[in-house]
Design an enzyme around this catalytic site. Sequence first.
Site, PDB file in Angstrom:
ATOM      1  N   PHE A  12     -29.467   1.740  26.939  1.00 18.94           N
ATOM      2  CA  PHE A  12     -29.573   2.771  27.976  1.00 18.94           C
ATOM      3  C   PHE A  12     -30.500   3.918  27.560  1.00 18.94           C
ATOM      4  O   PHE A  12     -31.612   4.075  28.090  1.00 18.94           O
ATOM      5  CB  PHE A  12     -28.172   3.284  28.327  1.00 18.94           C
ATOM      6  CG  PHE A  12     -28.143   4.553  29.135  1.00 18.94           C
ATOM      7  CD1 PHE A  12     -28.992   4.722  30.224  1.00 18.94           C
ATOM      8  CD2 PHE A  12     -27.262   5.567  28.815  1.00 18.94           C
ATOM      9  CE1 PHE A  12     -28.972   5.889  30.968  1.00 18.94           C
ATOM     10  CE2 PHE A  12     -27.227   6.739  29.559  1.00 18.94           C
ATOM     11  CZ  PHE A  12     -28.079   6.906  30.631  1.00 18.94           C
ATOM     12  N   ASP A  60     -31.296  -7.320  14.208  1.00 16.92           N
ATOM     13  CA  ASP A  60     -30.140  -6.496  13.883  1.00 16.92           C
ATOM     14  C   ASP A  60     -30.540  -5.434  12.873  1.00 16.92           C
ATOM     15  O   ASP A  60     -31.213  -5.734  11.880  1.00 16.92           O
ATOM     16  CB  ASP A  60     -29.060  -7.405  13.292  1.00 16.92           C
ATOM     17  CG  ASP A  60     -27.706  -6.737  13.175  1.00 16.92           C
ATOM     18  OD1 ASP A  60     -27.646  -5.487  13.116  1.00 16.92           O
ATOM     19  OD2 ASP A  60     -26.699  -7.471  13.125  1.00 16.92           O
ATOM     20  N   PHE A  82     -31.308   4.726  17.822  1.00 16.35           N
ATOM     21  CA  PHE A  82     -30.371   4.700  18.948  1.00 16.35           C
ATOM     22  C   PHE A  82     -29.353   3.579  18.794  1.00 16.35           C
ATOM     23  O   PHE A  82     -28.332   3.578  19.495  1.00 16.35           O
ATOM     24  CB  PHE A  82     -31.118   4.446  20.262  1.00 16.35           C
ATOM     25  CG  PHE A  82     -32.034   5.533  20.701  1.00 16.35           C
ATOM     26  CD1 PHE A  82     -31.561   6.611  21.434  1.00 16.35           C
ATOM     27  CD2 PHE A  82     -33.389   5.476  20.417  1.00 16.35           C
ATOM     28  CE1 PHE A  82     -32.410   7.619  21.871  1.00 16.35           C
ATOM     29  CE2 PHE A  82     -34.253   6.465  20.845  1.00 16.35           C
ATOM     30  CZ  PHE A  82     -33.759   7.540  21.570  1.00 16.35           C
ATOM     31  N   SER A  86     -21.244   1.582  21.409  1.00 15.09           N
ATOM     32  CA  SER A  86     -21.013   2.930  21.939  1.00 15.09           C
ATOM     33  C   SER A  86     -19.839   3.070  22.897  1.00 15.09           C
ATOM     34  O   SER A  86     -19.560   4.187  23.341  1.00 15.09           O
ATOM     35  CB  SER A  86     -22.285   3.422  22.652  1.00 15.09           C
ATOM     36  OG  SER A  86     -22.562   2.620  23.773  1.00 15.09           O
ATOM     37  N   THR A 134     -23.743  11.961  18.777  1.00 14.55           N
ATOM     38  CA  THR A 134     -22.958  12.277  19.972  1.00 14.55           C
ATOM     39  C   THR A 134     -22.077  13.496  19.746  1.00 14.55           C
ATOM     40  O   THR A 134     -21.653  13.766  18.610  1.00 14.55           O
ATOM     41  CB  THR A 134     -22.070  11.080  20.353  1.00 14.55           C
ATOM     42  OG1 THR A 134     -21.140  11.468  21.377  1.00 14.55           O
ATOM     43  CG2 THR A 134     -21.275  10.575  19.164  1.00 14.55           C
ATOM     44  N   ASP A 135     -21.763  14.211  20.823  1.00 13.56           N
ATOM     45  CA  ASP A 135     -20.843  15.343  20.711  1.00 13.56           C
ATOM     46  C   ASP A 135     -19.422  14.889  20.375  1.00 13.56           C
ATOM     47  O   ASP A 135     -18.592  15.703  19.950  1.00 13.56           O
ATOM     48  CB  ASP A 135     -20.838  16.187  21.985  1.00 13.56           C
ATOM     49  CG  ASP A 135     -20.459  15.417  23.240  1.00 13.56           C
ATOM     50  OD1 ASP A 135     -20.219  14.194  23.162  1.00 13.56           O
ATOM     51  OD2 ASP A 135     -20.415  16.040  24.321  1.00 13.56           O
ATOM     52  N   GLU A 136     -19.141  13.591  20.531  1.00 13.12           N
ATOM     53  CA  GLU A 136     -17.785  13.113  20.262  1.00 13.12           C
ATOM     54  C   GLU A 136     -17.393  13.233  18.788  1.00 13.12           C
ATOM     55  O   GLU A 136     -16.213  13.176  18.461  1.00 13.12           O
ATOM     56  CB  GLU A 136     -17.624  11.672  20.749  1.00 13.12           C
ATOM     57  CG  GLU A 136     -17.765  11.544  22.259  1.00 13.12           C
ATOM     58  CD  GLU A 136     -17.381  10.174  22.781  1.00 13.12           C
ATOM     59  OE1 GLU A 136     -16.360   9.629  22.321  1.00 13.12           O
ATOM     60  OE2 GLU A 136     -18.094   9.654  23.658  1.00 13.12           O
ATOM     61  N   TYR A 159     -14.955   4.730  17.635  1.00 17.36           N
ATOM     62  CA  TYR A 159     -16.375   4.945  17.962  1.00 17.36           C
ATOM     63  C   TYR A 159     -16.885   6.249  17.374  1.00 17.36           C
ATOM     64  O   TYR A 159     -17.876   6.278  16.643  1.00 17.36           O
ATOM     65  CB  TYR A 159     -16.582   4.941  19.479  1.00 17.36           C
ATOM     66  CG  TYR A 159     -17.900   5.576  19.876  1.00 17.36           C
ATOM     67  CD1 TYR A 159     -19.111   5.018  19.474  1.00 17.36           C
ATOM     68  CD2 TYR A 159     -17.931   6.759  20.625  1.00 17.36           C
ATOM     69  CE1 TYR A 159     -20.324   5.615  19.808  1.00 17.36           C
ATOM     70  CE2 TYR A 159     -19.137   7.355  20.963  1.00 17.36           C
ATOM     71  CZ  TYR A 159     -20.321   6.782  20.550  1.00 17.36           C
ATOM     72  OH  TYR A 159     -21.520   7.386  20.870  1.00 17.36           O
ATOM     73  N   LYS A 163     -19.658   7.079  14.327  1.00 16.08           N
ATOM     74  CA  LYS A 163     -20.851   7.906  14.505  1.00 16.08           C
ATOM     75  C   LYS A 163     -20.846   9.089  13.537  1.00 16.08           C
ATOM     76  O   LYS A 163     -21.895   9.475  13.003  1.00 16.08           O
ATOM     77  CB  LYS A 163     -20.942   8.404  15.947  1.00 16.08           C
ATOM     78  CG  LYS A 163     -21.241   7.324  16.968  1.00 16.08           C
ATOM     79  CD  LYS A 163     -22.623   6.705  16.771  1.00 16.08           C
ATOM     80  CE  LYS A 163     -23.737   7.624  17.191  1.00 16.08           C
ATOM     81  NZ  LYS A 163     -25.073   6.987  17.093  1.00 16.08           N
ATOM     82  N   LEU A 199     -18.776   5.294  32.941  1.00 10.09           N
ATOM     83  CA  LEU A 199     -18.118   5.833  34.126  1.00 10.09           C
ATOM     84  C   LEU A 199     -18.978   5.806  35.392  1.00 10.09           C
ATOM     85  O   LEU A 199     -18.591   5.197  36.395  1.00 10.09           O
ATOM     86  CB  LEU A 199     -17.655   7.267  33.852  1.00 10.09           C
ATOM     87  CG  LEU A 199     -16.932   7.949  35.029  1.00 10.09           C
ATOM     88  CD1 LEU A 199     -15.659   7.214  35.384  1.00 10.09           C
ATOM     89  CD2 LEU A 199     -16.655   9.408  34.709  1.00 10.09           C
ATOM     90  N   ARG A 223     -16.156  16.484  30.741  1.00 10.07           N
ATOM     91  CA  ARG A 223     -17.341  16.114  29.971  1.00 10.07           C
ATOM     92  C   ARG A 223     -18.534  16.930  30.451  1.00 10.07           C
ATOM     93  O   ARG A 223     -18.626  17.323  31.614  1.00 10.07           O
ATOM     94  CB  ARG A 223     -17.645  14.614  30.133  1.00 10.07           C
ATOM     95  CG  ARG A 223     -16.541  13.701  29.629  1.00 10.07           C
ATOM     96  CD  ARG A 223     -16.368  13.794  28.125  1.00 10.07           C
ATOM     97  NE  ARG A 223     -15.324  12.916  27.615  1.00 10.07           N
ATOM     98  CZ  ARG A 223     -14.077  13.289  27.351  1.00 10.07           C
ATOM     99  NH1 ARG A 223     -13.700  14.546  27.599  1.00 10.07           N
ATOM    100  NH2 ARG A 223     -13.211  12.431  26.858  1.00 10.07           N
ATOM    101  N   ASP A 287      -3.617   6.505  30.360  1.00 11.37           N
ATOM    102  CA  ASP A 287      -4.666   7.220  29.653  1.00 11.37           C
ATOM    103  C   ASP A 287      -5.128   6.450  28.429  1.00 11.37           C
ATOM    104  O   ASP A 287      -4.358   5.715  27.801  1.00 11.37           O
ATOM    105  CB  ASP A 287      -4.163   8.610  29.233  1.00 11.37           C
ATOM    106  CG  ASP A 287      -5.291   9.609  29.058  1.00 11.37           C
ATOM    107  OD1 ASP A 287      -6.462   9.228  29.268  1.00 11.37           O
ATOM    108  OD2 ASP A 287      -4.995  10.765  28.715  1.00 11.37           O
ATOM    109  N   ARG A 288      -6.393   6.631  28.081  1.00 12.63           N
ATOM    110  CA  ARG A 288      -6.971   6.014  26.891  1.00 12.63           C
ATOM    111  C   ARG A 288      -6.308   6.594  25.640  1.00 12.63           C
ATOM    112  O   ARG A 288      -5.998   7.780  25.565  1.00 12.63           O
ATOM    113  CB  ARG A 288      -8.477   6.294  26.859  1.00 12.63           C
ATOM    114  CG  ARG A 288      -9.167   5.940  25.585  1.00 12.63           C
ATOM    115  CD  ARG A 288     -10.578   6.486  25.572  1.00 12.63           C
ATOM    116  NE  ARG A 288     -11.479   5.747  26.437  1.00 12.63           N
ATOM    117  CZ  ARG A 288     -12.634   6.227  26.882  1.00 12.63           C
ATOM    118  NH1 ARG A 288     -12.999   7.446  26.571  1.00 12.63           N
ATOM    119  NH2 ARG A 288     -13.413   5.473  27.632  1.00 12.63           N
TER     120      ARG A 288
END
Length: 350
Positions: A12, A60, A82, A86, A134-136, A159, A163, A199, A223, A287-288
């Site tokens: 993406f 890979d 990248f 994810s 990522t902000d996660e 995940y 990261k 999403l 988010r 919920d996750r």
Amino acid sequence: MKTYLVTGGAGFIGSNFVLYMLKKYTDITIINLDKLTYAGNLENLKEVQGNPNHIFVQGDICDKDLVTTLFEKYDIDYVVNFAAESHVDRSIKEPEIFAQTNVLGTVNLLNCAKNAWERESGWKEGVRYHQVSTDEVYGSLGETGYFMETTPLDPHSPYSSSKAGADFMVKAYSDTYNMPVTITRCSNNYGPYHFPEKLIPLLINNCLNHKDLPVYGDGLNIRDWLYVEDHCKAIDMVIRNGRIGEVYNVGGHNERTNIQIVKTVIAYIHDNVDNTVTEDLIKYVEDRKGHDRRYGIAPDKIKEDLGWYPETTFEVGIIKTIQWYLDNRQWIENVTSGDYKHYYAKMYNN
């Protein structure tokens, strides 16, 4: 002529970056390395098919021999990583795959770059390794405040933990070997070519097929949304002019609850495509596990250092995004065909 090794360049954000860069610059070469897992798709790269400045290699990032060969063959100046597993839901079910690709794959890229660029007198002039994060990795915010580059990392899912592990390895190569690196941490991206397990494209696809729209928990998780082309511009600016060894947060200043996103997509499709699509399709689900409540990024540093700011408001970006998927329904059908359809149906019980 600068040469970029872009990993995950059929995914993406990676494919959007490749398209952005080759549209903007005629004096660069991009070596695009992608494993072509379910989320990597050569259809994303049709615009650059036949472009002599774009060389695609299927492979890979964990393959040491392959990556070493690419450095030897193409005299690479920049690595832009990248490549990553994810999807948070997948990481909960298969965490070992995320550790393998996201952590060990990053280490392999760092090692291969180090072997190619390091000299007795220092580092080859003008090279850089850039990690797309990522902000996660920061964990979850309360109702107020924002993630800063100085915010301690506190990841919660497999995940985000993988990261964060990759980020720490990049930092270690900077601190230990003085390797020229930069890191960007972005908020949720949206836009064209987003695989429809995420999403927004999931909602669009399900609306078009009159399927349930799964919403985790109460739908009030927040988010910050960043249009993917704005993100690509930020990465380009950091690679070219960012300070070596620095982390830059890239955010959209577009915070929305998940349920707001769902209702926005429904309203657009109801008003412009199919008036039988209504909020009756919303289905609240369990919920996750470890679901972070809120993410919010302060992109002050990148604005002050480089003059970057998010140019695309959410109101404009979400319409552009929905319309792209409406205009490219065959793309959705193609990328969700075959082996993925079984997983797709199982995950969302449709």
